[in-house]
Design a protein around this motif. Structure first.
Motif, PDB file in Angstrom:
ATOM      1  N   TYR B  10      33.685  61.806  37.139  1.00  0.00           N
ATOM      2  CA  TYR B  10      33.875  61.391  35.759  1.00  0.00           C
ATOM      3  C   TYR B  10      33.593  59.908  35.690  1.00  0.00           C
ATOM      4  O   TYR B  10      33.852  59.188  36.643  1.00  0.00           O
ATOM      5  CB  TYR B  10      35.342  61.640  35.347  1.00  0.00           C
ATOM      6  N   ASN B  11      33.079  59.423  34.573  1.00  0.00           N
ATOM      7  CA  ASN B  11      32.901  57.980  34.478  1.00  0.00           C
ATOM      8  C   ASN B  11      34.174  57.348  33.925  1.00  0.00           C
ATOM      9  O   ASN B  11      35.163  58.040  33.656  1.00  0.00           O
ATOM     10  CB  ASN B  11      31.655  57.630  33.664  1.00  0.00           C
ATOM     11  N   TYR B  16      32.114  63.735  32.089  1.00  0.00           N
ATOM     12  CA  TYR B  16      31.507  64.340  33.264  1.00  0.00           C
ATOM     13  C   TYR B  16      30.015  64.075  33.325  1.00  0.00           C
ATOM     14  O   TYR B  16      29.383  64.245  34.352  1.00  0.00           O
ATOM     15  CB  TYR B  16      31.770  65.855  33.298  1.00  0.00           C
ATOM     16  N   ALA B  17      29.429  63.694  32.195  1.00  0.00           N
ATOM     17  CA  ALA B  17      27.998  63.388  32.156  1.00  0.00           C
ATOM     18  C   ALA B  17      27.787  62.345  31.080  1.00  0.00           C
ATOM     19  O   ALA B  17      28.591  62.224  30.148  1.00  0.00           O
ATOM     20  CB  ALA B  17      27.188  64.641  31.836  1.00  0.00           C
ATOM     21  N   ASP B  18      26.725  61.588  31.203  1.00  0.00           N
ATOM     22  CA  ASP B  18      26.499  60.522  30.235  1.00  0.00           C
ATOM     23  C   ASP B  18      26.278  61.061  28.833  1.00  0.00           C
ATOM     24  O   ASP B  18      26.499  60.373  27.850  1.00  0.00           O
ATOM     25  CB  ASP B  18      25.312  59.658  30.676  1.00  0.00           C
ATOM     26  N   ARG B  36      25.476  67.180  35.452  1.00  0.00           N
ATOM     27  CA  ARG B  36      26.671  66.394  35.665  1.00  0.00           C
ATOM     28  C   ARG B  36      26.316  65.019  36.251  1.00  0.00           C
ATOM     29  O   ARG B  36      25.227  64.825  36.771  1.00  0.00           O
ATOM     30  CB  ARG B  36      27.521  67.151  36.664  1.00  0.00           C
ATOM     31  N   ARG B  37      27.273  64.136  36.182  1.00  0.00           N
ATOM     32  CA  ARG B  37      27.053  62.797  36.735  1.00  0.00           C
ATOM     33  C   ARG B  37      27.450  62.818  38.213  1.00  0.00           C
ATOM     34  O   ARG B  37      28.590  63.129  38.548  1.00  0.00           O
ATOM     35  CB  ARG B  37      27.920  61.823  35.957  1.00  0.00           C
ATOM     36  N   TYR B  38      26.525  62.510  39.089  1.00  0.00           N
ATOM     37  CA  TYR B  38      26.814  62.519  40.531  1.00  0.00           C
ATOM     38  C   TYR B  38      26.688  61.115  41.100  1.00  0.00           C
ATOM     39  O   TYR B  38      25.875  60.324  40.642  1.00  0.00           O
ATOM     40  CB  TYR B  38      25.842  63.436  41.284  1.00  0.00           C
ATOM     41  N   GLN B  39      27.531  60.821  42.119  1.00  0.00           N
ATOM     42  CA  GLN B  39      27.434  59.550  42.810  1.00  0.00           C
ATOM     43  C   GLN B  39      27.219  59.839  44.290  1.00  0.00           C
ATOM     44  O   GLN B  39      27.873  60.714  44.858  1.00  0.00           O
ATOM     45  CB  GLN B  39      28.726  58.755  42.595  1.00  0.00           C
TER      46      GLN B  39
END
Lengths: 294, 336
Positions: B10-11, B16-18, B36-39
């Motif tokens: 999560y940012n 969960y995504a931009d 989804r937003r991945y790091q």
């Protein structure tokens, strides 16, 4: 190579195109099909769940017939494969269960010794026929097509009875085959998921949504078509697709090919020989990509 | 050894995504959901390390804001079930080396549960269903009460060892295909627990339980995909228990449902012709007097007939069908 051919009810019922195309591709693959015409339906898991002894006896009978034929039993349906694998696994390893099944079929002149091998056509391509022979039979590369594999649950799970512990590569055969035929395999989550068919009569809309979601995912990843080794998946993904589109309120329109139809195209057969003109969802758009017409 | 881990996060605004709105849950169906937003993190760990080792290493040495739930590290507490490469697994039981695909391992919270933060999902839907099956013994009350504890023979409990092994990690529910499209479905964990009590000789509510489980959302809403059997880290095999419940429910007389009609129509067809008659199976399963249900199947039937995909109108029996009928007579039970 001689095989005891078990076509399954659906290929002789609502998916005649599967039976026809399986028969057509046998020759270029060097398969000698000895059809087990008097073998009963596997019960598709429904009978196994309600009456194990009955399903053991019915499938024991089929396995005994394959044994008598002196050849490996070949299926063209993931569901037949799953059920036969499951009963074969138990009848081989559990002597008491085998004895019980044999007691039921003995006076019909049958006895299962526990020696039969059950293999889907997809597995035979890689393990018995050999990939070189498949490659040699290719007359028309399917270059330019993006194909999403749809395995069907019962050829993947449960892995123990299906022999996937010993041969984990079975999980990738469909992808490998698509590449071999010159097409591009689409990677998507739905490839190994459930088409929803087993739930169709119990919870229709959810079953349609389940299958529809997988097709939509494949379409979003660029798939021109889906290919499946299971005619029950085909019934839900092709036969019910317009209804799934209605439930999901979304246009789908992606053709679904049976595995032998895809092989047949690559082996140079014409679309109407493979009954690709007898699908609910038109195969026209996908075939045009390889310059073919229906 | 270097491992690359992609973590679904999560940012800072709880997205969960931009493209998502703050606080918005991951939309169903998840396989068609936005990316989804991945790091990406790289960790140096021994070859035998598990996924959880990597997550703890990231949290301790690289990014203390990473939220991950874990406790025992021994596959017994059930806290660290999460999606690893798109399937539910215990992070503490999954070897990094075995889960490295194309040079990386992707770890994320399962989208079938509301996400609290990063790898921590809200297990409320899971516990709600778990409790819905009343997972406790409702004892027989002998009169007068026994003067010592209620004893059962070991043999009758052996049947239940599999279900007792459940650690409530939720892996089966996270990968359940039916649950993905049907939030009302009780799901594999709750149903396996239900069998644990239905099958217990000390429980006195067998009939009531089976009646409840035969309703919509219960045993007949399972799609039989074996995902739960495959993903359970403790060998509970929930589907096997669901199938046992189906048989018990039918035997106990709870037969007014499509599941039973389907099994009966199936058996009848195989008994008479040795194979499946698809033409009669669907209408009989739907229920011949269920007009609304019948109408719903009609458009698809017409589509298939138009394409030339209807089974032959005259259903032919297989050669030697007498043999099959004999088998039914012998071991057909209620299908005789």
């Amino acid at each position: 190579m001689k095989v005891a051919f078990y076509p399954g009810c659906v290929s002789k019922g609502a998916c005649p195109e599967l039976y026809v195309s399986a028969r057509l591709i046998a020759e270029p693959l060097g398969l000698e099909l000895h059809e087990l015409e008097s073998a009963p339906c596997t019960g598709a898991g429904v009978l196994s769940e309600q009456n194990r002894d009955l399903a053991d006896a019915l499938n024991g009978l089929t396995l005994a017939m394959a044994e008598a034929e002196g050849a490996d039993l070949m299926t063209i349906c993931s569901t037949c494969q799953g059920v036969l694998s499951d009963h074969n696994y138990h009848l081989k390893n559990d002597e008491a269960r085998r004895d019980k099944a044999n007691a039921t079929i003995a006076d019909q002149g049958f006895r299962y010794a526990g020696k039969a091998t059950v293999k889907h056509l997809l597995w035979m391509l890689f393990e018995d026929i050999g990939i070189d022979r498949v490659a040699a039979a290719i007359k028309r590369k399917l270059t330019g097509l993006k194909i999403a594999p749809f395995y069907g649950c019962y050829i993947l799970r449960p892995s123990e009875a299906l022999g996937l512990r010993e041969r984990p590569e079975r999980k990738t055969y469909l992808n490998q085959l698509i590449e071999l035929l010159g097409a591009e395999a689409v990677e998507y989550r739905g490839a190994t998921k459930c088409c929803g068919f087993p739930m169709l009569t119990f919870n229709r809309d959810k079953a349609l949504a389940m299958g529809g979601n997988h097709i939509i995912e494949a379409k979003e990843k660029g798939a021109d078509l889906l290919v499946t080794p299971c005619p029950l998946c085909h019934l839900n993904l092709d036969g019910q697709q317009p209804d799934a589109a209605r439930v999901l309120k979304q246009d789908i329109d992606v053709p679904i090919f049976h595995l032998p139809q895809l092989l047949g195209l690559a082996f140079g057969f014409e679309p109407d020989q493979l009954r690709l003109n007898h699908h609910v969802v038109s195969t026209k758009g996908a075939l045009e990509k390889v310059e073919l017409k229906v | 050894m270097q491992f690359t881990i992609e973590v679904g996060r999560y940012n800072s605004e709880g997205r969960y995504a931009d493209t998502a709105k703050p606080g918005e849950p991951f939309p169903a169906p998840w396989n068609a959901s936005p990316v989804r937003r991945y790091q990406t993190f790289t960790v140096d760990l021994p070859e035998h390390a598990v996924v959880l080792d990597a997550l703890i290493a990231i949290r301790e040495y690289q990014d203390p804001s990473l939220a991950v739930r874990c406790a025992c590290r021994s596959a017994i507490c059930g806290s660290c079930a999460m999606w690893i490469n798109g399937h539910a697994n215990l992070a503490c039981k999954s070897k990094l080396a075995a889960f490295t695909k194309d040079g990386k391992t992707r770890v994320e919270s399962p989208p079938s549960m509301p996400i609290i933060r990063d790898l921590v999902c809200d297990m409320k839907p899971f516990w709600d269903k778990h409790l819905a099956v009343r997972p406790w013994l409702e004892n027989k009350q002998p009169v007068p009460p026994p003067d010592q504890e209620y004893r059962v023979p070991n043999s009758s409990m052996e049947e239940l060892i599999q279900e007792v092994s459940c650690i409530s990690c939720g892996a089966c529910v996270m990968d359940c295909e039916s649950f993905a499209v049907n939030p009302d479905f009780l799901g594999p964990q709750a149903l396996a627990q239900a069998y644990r009590y239905v099958g217990d000789p000390r429980d006195d509510k067998t009939k009531e339980r089976l009646a409840e489980l035969s309703k919509p959302g219960g045993i007949w809403d399972c799609t039989h995909c074996f995902e739960c059997v495959q993903q359970c880290p403790k060998g509970v095999a929930p589907l096997d228990q669901i199938l046992k419940l189906r048989k018990m429910a039918v035997d106990a007389g709870f037969t007014h449902n499509a599941g039973t009609r389907h099994a009966d129509a199936f058996a009848e067809s195989v008994k008479h012709s040795g194979r499946l008659n698809e033409l009669t199976l669907m209408p009989k399963s739907t229920g011949l007097f269920n007009i609304v249900g019948q109408l719903k199947t009609l458009p698809s039937a017409i589509n298939m007939a138009r394409a030339g995909k209807l089974p032959p109108l005259i259903h032919k029996a297989i050669p030697g069908v007498a043999r099959i009928r004999k088998i039914f007579e012998r071991v057909g039970g209620r299908f005789k």
